[in-house]
Design an enzyme around this catalytic site. Sequence first.
Site, PDB file in Angstrom:
ATOM      1  N   GLY A  70     106.973 -71.206  43.353  1.00  0.00           N
ATOM      2  CA  GLY A  70     106.215 -72.394  43.933  1.00  0.00           C
ATOM      3  C   GLY A  70     106.472 -74.197  42.880  1.00  0.00           C
ATOM      4  O   GLY A  70     106.809 -75.258  42.852  1.00  0.00           O
ATOM      5  N   GLN A 172      99.200 -73.393  48.689  1.00  0.00           N
ATOM      6  CA  GLN A 172      98.618 -73.078  49.488  1.00  0.00           C
ATOM      7  C   GLN A 172      97.765 -72.821  50.748  1.00  0.00           C
ATOM      8  O   GLN A 172      97.161 -72.068  51.232  1.00  0.00           O
ATOM      9  CB  GLN A 172      97.146 -73.123  48.395  1.00  0.00           C
ATOM     10  CG  GLN A 172      97.293 -73.711  47.025  1.00  0.00           C
ATOM     11  CD  GLN A 172      96.680 -72.231  46.595  1.00  0.00           C
ATOM     12  OE1 GLN A 172      95.754 -71.597  47.274  1.00  0.00           O
ATOM     13  NE2 GLN A 172      96.459 -71.702  45.168  1.00  0.00           N
ATOM     14  N   SER A 192     105.662 -70.135  47.961  1.00  0.00           N
ATOM     15  CA  SER A 192     105.556 -69.290  47.145  1.00  0.00           C
ATOM     16  C   SER A 192     104.979 -68.391  47.766  1.00  0.00           C
ATOM     17  O   SER A 192     103.595 -68.051  47.475  1.00  0.00           O
ATOM     18  CB  SER A 192     104.223 -70.015  45.603  1.00  0.00           C
ATOM     19  OG  SER A 192     104.686 -68.768  45.064  1.00  0.00           O
ATOM     20  N   HIS A 194     103.577 -65.623  45.948  1.00  0.00           N
ATOM     21  CA  HIS A 194     102.548 -64.803  45.903  1.00  0.00           C
ATOM     22  C   HIS A 194     101.450 -65.124  46.474  1.00  0.00           C
ATOM     23  O   HIS A 194     100.392 -64.214  45.542  1.00  0.00           O
ATOM     24  CB  HIS A 194     102.154 -64.524  44.349  1.00  0.00           C
ATOM     25  CG  HIS A 194     102.397 -66.012  43.650  1.00  0.00           C
ATOM     26  ND1 HIS A 194     100.894 -65.646  42.706  1.00  0.00           N
ATOM     27  CD2 HIS A 194     103.072 -66.608  42.956  1.00  0.00           C
ATOM     28  CE1 HIS A 194     100.408 -66.828  42.301  1.00  0.00           C
ATOM     29  NE2 HIS A 194     102.105 -67.259  42.306  1.00  0.00           N
ATOM     30  N   THR A 230     121.792 -65.161  40.034  1.00  0.00           N
ATOM     31  CA  THR A 230     121.400 -63.995  40.901  1.00  0.00           C
ATOM     32  C   THR A 230     120.500 -63.839  42.244  1.00  0.00           C
ATOM     33  O   THR A 230     119.102 -64.196  41.192  1.00  0.00           O
ATOM     34  CB  THR A 230     121.552 -62.884  39.884  1.00  0.00           C
ATOM     35  OG1 THR A 230     122.867 -62.882  39.407  1.00  0.00           O
ATOM     36  CG2 THR A 230     121.408 -61.382  40.751  1.00  0.00           C
ATOM     37  N   CYS A 325      92.202 -75.027  30.262  1.00  0.00           N
ATOM     38  CA  CYS A 325      91.354 -74.960  28.578  1.00  0.00           C
ATOM     39  C   CYS A 325      92.168 -75.285  27.877  1.00  0.00           C
ATOM     40  O   CYS A 325      93.074 -74.503  27.599  1.00  0.00           O
ATOM     41  CB  CYS A 325      91.292 -73.327  28.276  1.00  0.00           C
ATOM     42  SG  CYS A 325      89.882 -73.114  27.042  1.00  0.00           S
TER      43      CYS A 325
HETATM   44  N1  PLP Z   1     101.183 -75.501  43.945  1.00  0.00           N
HETATM   45  C1  PLP Z   1     100.229 -74.892  44.313  1.00  0.00           C
HETATM   46  C2  PLP Z   1      99.155 -76.133  45.007  1.00  0.00           C
HETATM   47  C3  PLP Z   1      99.764 -73.710  43.374  1.00  0.00           C
HETATM   48  O1  PLP Z   1      98.355 -73.360  43.659  1.00  0.00           O
HETATM   49  C4  PLP Z   1     100.640 -73.280  42.786  1.00  0.00           C
HETATM   50  C5  PLP Z   1     100.243 -71.822  42.027  1.00  0.00           C
HETATM   51  O2  PLP Z   1      98.913 -71.738  41.591  1.00  0.00           O
HETATM   52  C6  PLP Z   1     101.735 -73.470  42.406  1.00  0.00           C
HETATM   53  C7  PLP Z   1     102.081 -74.332  42.610  1.00  0.00           C
HETATM   54  C8  PLP Z   1     102.802 -72.555  41.315  1.00  0.00           C
HETATM   55  O3  PLP Z   1     103.494 -71.873  42.181  1.00  0.00           O
HETATM   56  P1  PLP Z   1     104.322 -70.500  41.066  1.00  0.00           P
HETATM   57  O4  PLP Z   1     102.782 -69.626  40.729  1.00  0.00           O
HETATM   58  O5  PLP Z   1     105.008 -69.581  42.384  1.00  0.00           O
HETATM   59  O6  PLP Z   1     104.918 -71.072  40.142  1.00  0.00           O
END
Ligand code: PLP
Length: 381
Positions: A70, A172, A192, A194, A230, A325
């Site tokens: 992402g 999200q 993204s 994951h 790649t 933080c």
């Molecule tokens: N955008 C949003 C709204 C996210 O919650 C996150 C991840 O926390 C990202 C972008 C970043 O994605 P990635 O962890 O794949 O770099």
Amino acid sequence: MVAYLDNAATTPMRPEAVEAMLPFLTEDFGNPSGSHPSARRARRAVDEAREAMAQVCGCEPGEIVFTSGGTEADNHAVFGIVERRGGSVVCSAVEHHAVLEPVEALGGRVVPVDEHGVIDLDALAAALDDSVTLVSVMLANNEVGTIQPLSEIAEIVRRRAPDAAFHSDAVQALTWLDVAGLCSPVDLLSLSAHKFGGPKGVGLLMVRSGVEPAPRLLGGGQERERRSGTHNVAGIVAMSVAAQSALRERTEVVRRVGRLRDRLADGLRLVPDAIETGVPLRDGVPDRSGKITGNCHFCFPGIEAEALLFLLEESGIHASAASACTSGAQDPSHVLAAMGVPRRAAKGSLRLSLGRETTDVDVELALEAVPAAVERLRMFR
Ligand code: PLP
């Protein structure tokens, strides 16, 4: 006993996605840019994944650009459009840092949100003019879960900045929302893997034809010169399998997890002075329809989020404060600040994010542990 309630940070991989990636880590390890049989097998797998992800996004396969996740997709959209077209950029105040920081680096404008985290449409209209070449507003917020009205936003963008490309970070959203439908008016879209049961380090930027952000990575010319490097074949294949499963199960997951989230949130509202973030009351009843189903976010004024997370961890709850933080001091999040949450309340923020594997037992554990931890911390104030 552990209750994993941090699915907005990352999700466990779906077993079918793990299984789908294994052949491309073992016998089918070829580089899809090559020409021999193992390379061709890898290329076929990437092509099939591209078709599947195009269906998920509601676009043509040629409009999918695979990325490392992402963050890369967001950076590519913002910097790539400005490099290609010049002009200025605009985003909402509650964007993820992967959008906000590129926009700030380019001297862009940041549009305020209301107390529930929804973008102020009048302020958006006022921020737009012919000089704007990119507008970025996320589909669902990662901290408080607020869903933005993308079709209304798109209409304002077309009217006020007709040459601007419209980008949405939908990272999200896929587990909970009809991304293809809700994002049909956008030109660029980030996902993204994951966040929906795929592996870390792989994602995509959907780029509608004719939009053409400049490439950020130059080299071998993969992804039709739009993103060199790649291909992460195993990751791309696993992402497509996870996305298809997420789509297939979405209605059932939203129904089941929605009940769990409501039970959790209703229980936490009983903690004295608790503020359920981003949730208006309608006729005295909390209305959570404006946020994604997996999100349960509270502020407990008078405590420190870090201390709360420490106590929760001792009780087996894995959660997050979703605040940055920096330099040793707990800085309340930019999202809560933009929503006007007072600093004292924002410092006691807690994000419990549910996922497809969340159970009644997880919710019960949290309903025991959170009120007890808040009470304990308040005793030592
Ligand atoms: N955008 C949003 C709204 C996210 O919650 C996150 C991840 O926390 C990202 C972008 C970043 O994605 P990635 O962890 O794949 O770099």
